[in-house]
Design a protein around this motif. Structure first.
Motif, PDB file in Angstrom:
ATOM      1  N   GLY A 146       7.060  -9.008 -12.117  1.00 43.50           N
ATOM      2  CA  GLY A 146       6.726  -9.743 -10.905  1.00 43.50           C
ATOM      3  C   GLY A 146       5.741  -9.031 -10.003  1.00 43.50           C
ATOM      4  N   ALA A 147       5.334  -7.817 -10.368  1.00 44.40           N
ATOM      5  CA  ALA A 147       4.372  -7.052  -9.563  1.00 44.40           C
ATOM      6  C   ALA A 147       3.272  -6.490 -10.452  1.00 44.40           C
ATOM      7  CB  ALA A 147       5.070  -5.921  -8.816  1.00 44.40           C
ATOM      8  N   HIS A 148       2.090  -6.357  -9.882  1.00 43.68           N
ATOM      9  CA  HIS A 148       0.969  -5.724 -10.581  1.00 43.68           C
ATOM     10  C   HIS A 148       0.577  -4.488  -9.779  1.00 43.68           C
ATOM     11  CE1 HIS A 148      -2.618  -6.039 -13.354  1.00 43.68           C
ATOM     12  NE2 HIS A 148      -2.939  -5.027 -12.559  1.00 43.68           N
ATOM     13  N   PHE A 149       0.591  -3.316 -10.441  1.00 40.72           N
ATOM     14  CA  PHE A 149       0.292  -2.069  -9.753  1.00 40.72           C
ATOM     15  C   PHE A 149      -1.066  -1.522 -10.152  1.00 40.72           C
ATOM     16  CE2 PHE A 149       5.066  -1.734  -9.843  1.00 40.72           C
ATOM     17  CZ  PHE A 149       5.236  -1.943  -8.486  1.00 40.72           C
ATOM     18  N   LEU A 150      -1.830  -1.090  -9.141  1.00 39.66           N
ATOM     19  CA  LEU A 150      -3.047  -0.324  -9.365  1.00 39.66           C
ATOM     20  C   LEU A 150      -2.692   1.135  -9.140  1.00 39.66           C
ATOM     21  CD1 LEU A 150      -5.975  -2.247  -7.619  1.00 39.66           C
ATOM     22  CD2 LEU A 150      -5.501  -2.041 -10.057  1.00 39.66           C
ATOM     23  N   CYS A 151      -2.493   1.876 -10.218  1.00 39.28           N
ATOM     24  CA  CYS A 151      -2.112   3.276 -10.107  1.00 39.28           C
ATOM     25  C   CYS A 151      -3.360   4.164 -10.076  1.00 39.28           C
ATOM     26  CB  CYS A 151      -1.218   3.670 -11.281  1.00 39.28           C
ATOM     27  SG  CYS A 151       0.277   2.664 -11.418  1.00 39.28           S
ATOM     28  N   CYS A 152      -3.215   5.337  -9.479  1.00 38.71           N
ATOM     29  CA  CYS A 152      -4.308   6.301  -9.381  1.00 38.71           C
ATOM     30  C   CYS A 152      -5.526   5.705  -8.687  1.00 38.71           C
ATOM     31  CB  CYS A 152      -4.696   6.824 -10.768  1.00 38.71           C
ATOM     32  SG  CYS A 152      -3.312   7.523 -11.691  1.00 38.71           S
ATOM     33  N   HIS A 153      -5.257   4.871  -7.688  1.00 42.23           N
ATOM     34  CA  HIS A 153      -6.324   4.248  -6.905  1.00 42.23           C
ATOM     35  C   HIS A 153      -6.162   4.620  -5.434  1.00 42.23           C
ATOM     36  CE1 HIS A 153      -7.131   1.851 -10.474  1.00 42.23           C
ATOM     37  NE2 HIS A 153      -8.179   1.317  -9.876  1.00 42.23           N
ATOM     38  N   ASP A 154      -7.279   4.926  -4.791  1.00 44.19           N
ATOM     39  CA  ASP A 154      -7.305   5.281  -3.377  1.00 44.19           C
ATOM     40  C   ASP A 154      -7.563   4.015  -2.557  1.00 44.19           C
ATOM     41  OD1 ASP A 154      -7.722   6.250  -0.831  1.00 44.19           O
ATOM     42  OD2 ASP A 154      -9.095   7.844  -1.444  1.00 44.19           O
ATOM     43  N   ILE A 155      -6.644   3.717  -1.636  1.00 41.03           N
ATOM     44  CA  ILE A 155      -6.753   2.491  -0.857  1.00 41.03           C
ATOM     45  C   ILE A 155      -7.996   2.485   0.029  1.00 41.03           C
ATOM     46  CG2 ILE A 155      -5.411   3.317   1.116  1.00 41.03           C
ATOM     47  CD1 ILE A 155      -5.275  -0.199  -0.449  1.00 41.03           C
ATOM     48  N   THR A 156      -8.544   3.674   0.330  1.00 39.71           N
ATOM     49  CA  THR A 156      -9.722   3.751   1.197  1.00 39.71           C
ATOM     50  C   THR A 156     -11.028   3.572   0.422  1.00 39.71           C
ATOM     51  OG1 THR A 156      -9.912   6.157   0.986  1.00 39.71           O
ATOM     52  CG2 THR A 156      -8.480   5.319   2.731  1.00 39.71           C
ATOM     53  N   ASP A 157     -10.942   3.489  -0.894  1.00 42.17           N
ATOM     54  CA  ASP A 157     -12.126   3.349  -1.744  1.00 42.17           C
ATOM     55  C   ASP A 157     -12.541   1.881  -1.817  1.00 42.17           C
ATOM     56  OD1 ASP A 157     -14.009   3.265  -3.830  1.00 42.17           O
ATOM     57  OD2 ASP A 157     -13.060   4.941  -4.863  1.00 42.17           O
ATOM     58  N   SER A 158     -13.816   1.607  -1.632  1.00 41.37           N
ATOM     59  CA  SER A 158     -14.304   0.223  -1.663  1.00 41.37           C
ATOM     60  C   SER A 158     -14.098  -0.407  -3.038  1.00 41.37           C
ATOM     61  CB  SER A 158     -15.791   0.172  -1.277  1.00 41.37           C
ATOM     62  OG  SER A 158     -16.569   0.969  -2.173  1.00 41.37           O
ATOM     63  N   ALA A 159     -14.152   0.402  -4.086  1.00 36.16           N
ATOM     64  CA  ALA A 159     -13.923  -0.126  -5.432  1.00 36.16           C
ATOM     65  C   ALA A 159     -12.482  -0.607  -5.582  1.00 36.16           C
ATOM     66  CB  ALA A 159     -14.236   0.941  -6.476  1.00 36.16           C
ATOM     67  N   VAL A 176      -0.559  -0.685  -4.750  1.00 33.61           N
ATOM     68  CA  VAL A 176      -1.593   0.315  -5.022  1.00 33.61           C
ATOM     69  C   VAL A 176      -1.089   1.676  -4.567  1.00 33.61           C
ATOM     70  CG1 VAL A 176      -2.725  -0.172  -2.811  1.00 33.61           C
ATOM     71  CG2 VAL A 176      -4.013   0.954  -4.623  1.00 33.61           C
ATOM     72  N   ASP A 177      -1.406   2.701  -5.354  1.00 33.54           N
ATOM     73  CA  ASP A 177      -0.989   4.053  -4.986  1.00 33.54           C
ATOM     74  C   ASP A 177      -1.822   5.069  -5.761  1.00 33.54           C
ATOM     75  OD1 ASP A 177       0.733   6.570  -4.681  1.00 33.54           O
ATOM     76  OD2 ASP A 177       1.920   5.113  -3.578  1.00 33.54           O
ATOM     77  N   LEU A 178      -1.937   6.258  -5.191  1.00 32.01           N
ATOM     78  CA  LEU A 178      -2.591   7.353  -5.895  1.00 32.01           C
ATOM     79  C   LEU A 178      -1.743   7.852  -7.061  1.00 32.01           C
ATOM     80  CD1 LEU A 178      -3.904   9.449  -2.860  1.00 32.01           C
ATOM     81  CD2 LEU A 178      -5.325   8.322  -4.591  1.00 32.01           C
ATOM     82  N   CYS A 227       0.843  -1.200   0.000  1.00 29.98           N
ATOM     83  CA  CYS A 227       0.000   0.000   0.000  1.00 29.98           C
ATOM     84  C   CYS A 227       0.878   1.251   0.000  1.00 29.98           C
ATOM     85  CB  CYS A 227      -0.908   0.008   1.218  1.00 29.98           C
ATOM     86  SG  CYS A 227      -1.999  -1.428   1.330  1.00 29.98           S
ATOM     87  N   GLY A 228       0.554   2.186  -0.868  1.00 28.10           N
ATOM     88  CA  GLY A 228       1.424   3.349  -1.037  1.00 28.10           C
ATOM     89  C   GLY A 228       2.705   2.941  -1.721  1.00 28.10           C
ATOM     90  N   ALA A 229       2.569   2.197  -2.804  1.00 27.38           N
ATOM     91  CA  ALA A 229       3.706   1.497  -3.411  1.00 27.38           C
ATOM     92  C   ALA A 229       4.710   2.413  -4.103  1.00 27.38           C
ATOM     93  CB  ALA A 229       3.197   0.463  -4.422  1.00 27.38           C
TER      94      ALA A 229
END
Length: 263
Positions: free
Chosen positions: A142-155, A132-134, A100-102
């Motif tokens: 070897g890693a998959h990143f969710l960029c522009c995503h808010d960790i507090t968002d249920s989605a 995951v990171d904003l 988180c906050g990658a």
């Protein structure tokens, strides 16, 4: 700052990491890198503000910053996780890791190596690293990143569960922090709130027996975070890795043996 009425807190200390910070090859590489940077320093200082000059000089004199360049880590914070893992063995081949906050991806680099998520060693179990990171994070094998995503968002949580095998993680890592406002107490409170969000998220993704490593800034709410962690983890330690600058209020909680049942 310390919480009112509380005694001095014991902090775990570390020796320098053996695998990453010692050895003839490492020393030669770092000395060469440092030499080149120091030769360039006068030119690079030109046109910078006084604060910018102080930052650059600190970077040039920082052994962990030099080591991160020599070992191709994206930033010096990689050595914080390396120190913790060398001592406590949080990351093992085959484990599923949520970072988180990658950004910029240094902790994910360490996680990929330690859990073998890139399949570098075919004889070991292959793990998973999801970050995951904003902010945007450069791709990493070897890693998959969710960029522009808010960790507090249920989605975001739903998307993370889709990426994690069986929608579960063995380890949650967090080196995230809010944008500094200049008001220490306000920033401290924001970071503690972010860490508390991770505990709530653990109910959905962290397997029983799992671990959580999270950064926080010392202050009046630190005891609240520790109490929440102690309520759902069997063991909670306060850590100050050597790669964390002495003058910084930065500390880490390592919580292990997650015991709350997943809903």
């Amino acid at each position: 700052m310390r919480s009112p009425g509380r005694g001095p807190r014991r902090r775990a200390s570390f020796s320098r990491p053996r695998r990453s910070m010692r050895g003839p090859a490492f020393s030669r590489t770092c000395l060469h890198t440092a030499s080149c940077l120091l030769k360039e320093a006068p030119r690079r200082l030109k046109g910078r503000t006084p604060s910018g000059q102080r930052w650059l000089v600190r970077q040039l004199n920082d052994p962990f910053a030099r080591a991160s360049r020599a070992h191709a880590y994206r930033c010096r914070s990689a050595f914080k996780l390396l120190e913790v893992d060398d001592r406590f063995h949080v990351l093992k081949p085959g484990l599923r890791v949520l970072d988180c906050g990658a950004a910029p991806g240094a902790w994910s680099q360490v996680a990929v190596q330690r859990v073998n998520s890139a399949g570098t060693n075919p004889e070991l179990p292959r793990g998973t690293v999801v970050g995951v990171d904003l902010l945007n994070v450069a791709p990493l094998d070897g890693a998959h990143f969710l960029c522009c995503h808010d960790i507090t968002d249920s989605a975001t949580l739903s998307r993370l569960q889709q990426l994690l095998p069986d929608a579960r993680a063995d380890v949650i890592l967090s080196d995230m922090a809010p944008n500094a406002s200049g008001f220490k107490e306000m920033d401290h409170e924001k970071l503690i709130t972010m860490c508390l969000t991770l505990i709530d998220m653990a109910e959905e993704v962290l397997l029983p027996g799992g671990s959580l490593l999270c950064k926080y800034w010392d202050g009046f709410l630190a005891h609240t975070l520790r109490e929440r962690l102690s309520a759902v983890f069997g063991n909670v330690r306060t850590l100050k890795p050597k790669a964390s600058r002495k003058e910084s209020a930065e500390l880490y909680f390592l919580a292990r043996m997650y015991r709350k049942q997943i809903k």
